[in-house]
Design a protein around this motif. Structure first.
Motif, short mmCIF file in Angstrom:
data_model
loop_
_atom_site.label_atom_id
_atom_site.label_comp_id
_atom_site.label_asym_id
_atom_site.label_seq_id
_atom_site.Cartn_x
_atom_site.Cartn_y
_atom_site.Cartn_z
N LEU A 103 -3.12 9.18 8.33
CA LEU A 103 -2.18 8.60 7.37
C LEU A 103 -2.46 7.13 7.11
CD1 LEU A 103 1.02 10.43 8.56
CD2 LEU A 103 -0.08 10.67 6.36
N GLY B 145 -0.52 6.51 3.29
CA GLY B 145 -1.66 7.41 3.20
C GLY B 145 -2.87 6.79 2.55
N ASP B 146 -2.68 5.64 1.90
CA ASP B 146 -3.84 4.99 1.26
C ASP B 146 -4.70 4.31 2.31
OD1 ASP B 146 -3.78 5.60 -1.33
OD2 ASP B 146 -2.75 3.78 -2.00
N GLU B 147 -6.01 4.44 2.12
CA GLU B 147 -6.91 3.71 2.99
C GLU B 147 -7.16 2.35 2.35
OE1 GLU B 147 -10.70 5.09 2.34
OE2 GLU B 147 -10.06 6.57 0.90
N LEU C 65 -1.90 4.39 8.57
CA LEU C 65 -0.82 3.44 8.78
C LEU C 65 -1.36 2.27 9.60
CD1 LEU C 65 2.12 3.87 7.84
CD2 LEU C 65 2.69 4.28 10.22
N ALA D 31 -14.47 5.92 4.60
CA ALA D 31 -13.26 6.75 4.62
C ALA D 31 -13.48 8.02 5.45
CB ALA D 31 -12.87 7.10 3.19
N ALA E 299 0.84 -1.19 0.00
CA ALA E 299 0.00 0.00 0.00
C ALA E 299 0.88 1.24 0.00
CB ALA E 299 -0.90 0.01 1.22
#
Lengths: 229, 131
Positions: B80, B17-19, B82, B28, B14
């Motif tokens: 972010l 920052g990507d969900e 994470l 989201a 990933a």
């Protein structure tokens, strides 16, 4: 000599076949049965760009840690000048914190809207983000101006030198981030949600959130501890 | 939508920052809202702690640092995105390395400079010697 491969040999093989040698698919999709963890081919560009920017952000934070260390060492070296307790206005700092935290939130909302390809919504949230960032920068500039007017400029003491270097560096980052934000708004408006633009937006999003993380450390160590000490 | 797939396609790593779809069960925006709520709570707690006399004085710095670390954690997880999952291993390891360098620089500087300060002659005596 013929047994060993020179660097240029390696380079030419690399250029012809890519990092994973021959038999690799040229589109970077990887083999369906062997994805992830370095196997099955390079990651999509989006992951590579995001990761590279992540490394940059971490090195930026390491740079900030140098300013933090300088401030922590020099915080009591006031040379008979004003201390943090006399200078810091916690109400203003609270408003600055609220602005930056809210702008981090609206930045995230803008990104969600962008992934859903909603132009107006994206532009709206990014505009709100930019305005909140602008309020933050103006409040900080006002604080600096008033301090310098009262003879507490960066030349007064080692404490104030470290303070202006640390807080000023963060303010500079927010200013540059604001310029980047404006550029991104224009690019999204005129070029649309291209993959390239979305990668830039991902990087901007990371940058803006990282600024807020640095501000959390900053308002705790500089303002709250400084006003209490 | 082949261009789209190449960009967002199925890959086990990933981007930071990507969900992640199907990760937490929240939408989201809900994740961002939850993060904002927690961050506001922690911020208000730190400002209140610093201005009120309710906590034992010498304990305030430790409490403020704990709140700051907690808030940074909230930002990393909710803003972010994470996670500790395998798709985030690279991002988390890079972050861990960054945190290590930051701690070395800050703690090392404070430690060494405090010792130097202690071993140095007091400033007024130093001034007398220079006269």
């Amino acid at each position: 000599m013929s047994q060993t491969s020179t660097p240029s040999d390696v380079a030419s093989v690399y250029l012809q076949h890519g990092p994973y040698g021959s038999g690799h698919d040229p589109h970077g999709h990887g083999h369906a049965e062997a994805r992830g963890h370095g196997a099955g081919g390079p990651a999509p560009r989006r992951v590579i760009v995001g990761y590279g920017f992540w490394i940059f952000l971490l090195s930026d934070i390491v740079m900030f840690s140098g300013f933090f260390a300088a401030y922590a060492v020099l915080a009591h070296a006031t040379a008979g000048g004003p201390t943090g307790r006399q200078l810091f206005d916690l109400n203003r700092v609270a408003i600055e914190t609220a602005c930056l935290l809210l702008s981090s939130f609206t930045c995230g909302l803008g990104y969600v809207a962008a992934t859903r390809r909603r132009q107006i919504e994206t532009q709206f949230w990014m505009l709100v983000t930019g305005l909140l960032g602008l309020v933050f920068v103006i409040l900080e500039a006002l604080e600096f101006y008033e301090m310098i007017q009262h003879g507490a400029g960066p030349d007064r003491s080692a404490f104030l030198s470290a303070f202006f270097a640390l807080v000023g560096c963060h303010g500079l980052h927010v200013t540059v981030g604001g310029l980047w934000l404006g550029t991104m708004m224009a690019q999204i408006w005129f070029k649309g949600f291209r993959p390239q633009i979305m990668r830039r937006l991902l990087c901007f999003n990371l940058f803006w959130h990282a600024l807020d993380i640095i501000w959390v450390a900053l308002f705790t160590i500089v303002y709250l501890l400084g006003a209490g000490a | 939508m082949s261009g789209h797939d190449e960009e967002w396609g199925e890959h086990d790593d990933a981007a930071p920052g990507d969900e992640h779809a199907g990760g937490s069960g929240f939408g989201a925006i809900q994740v961002y809202a939850l993060g904002l709520l927690l961050a506001v709570g922690l911020t208000v707690a730190s400002f209140w702690l610093a201005s009120s006399g309710l906590v034992w004085g010498p304990g305030i710095p430790a409490a403020l640092l704990a709140l700051a670390v907690a808030q940074i954690g909230v930002h990393l997880v909710f803003f972010l995105h994470l996670t500790s999952g395998p798709e985030n291993t690279n991002n988390t390891l890079a972050l861990a390395f960054g945190v290590m360098i930051v701690l070395l620089v800050v703690v090392g500087s404070v430690w060494i400079m405090a010792h130097l300060n202690q071993n140095m002659m007091p400033m007024d005596q130093l001034m007398k010697m220079q006269r």
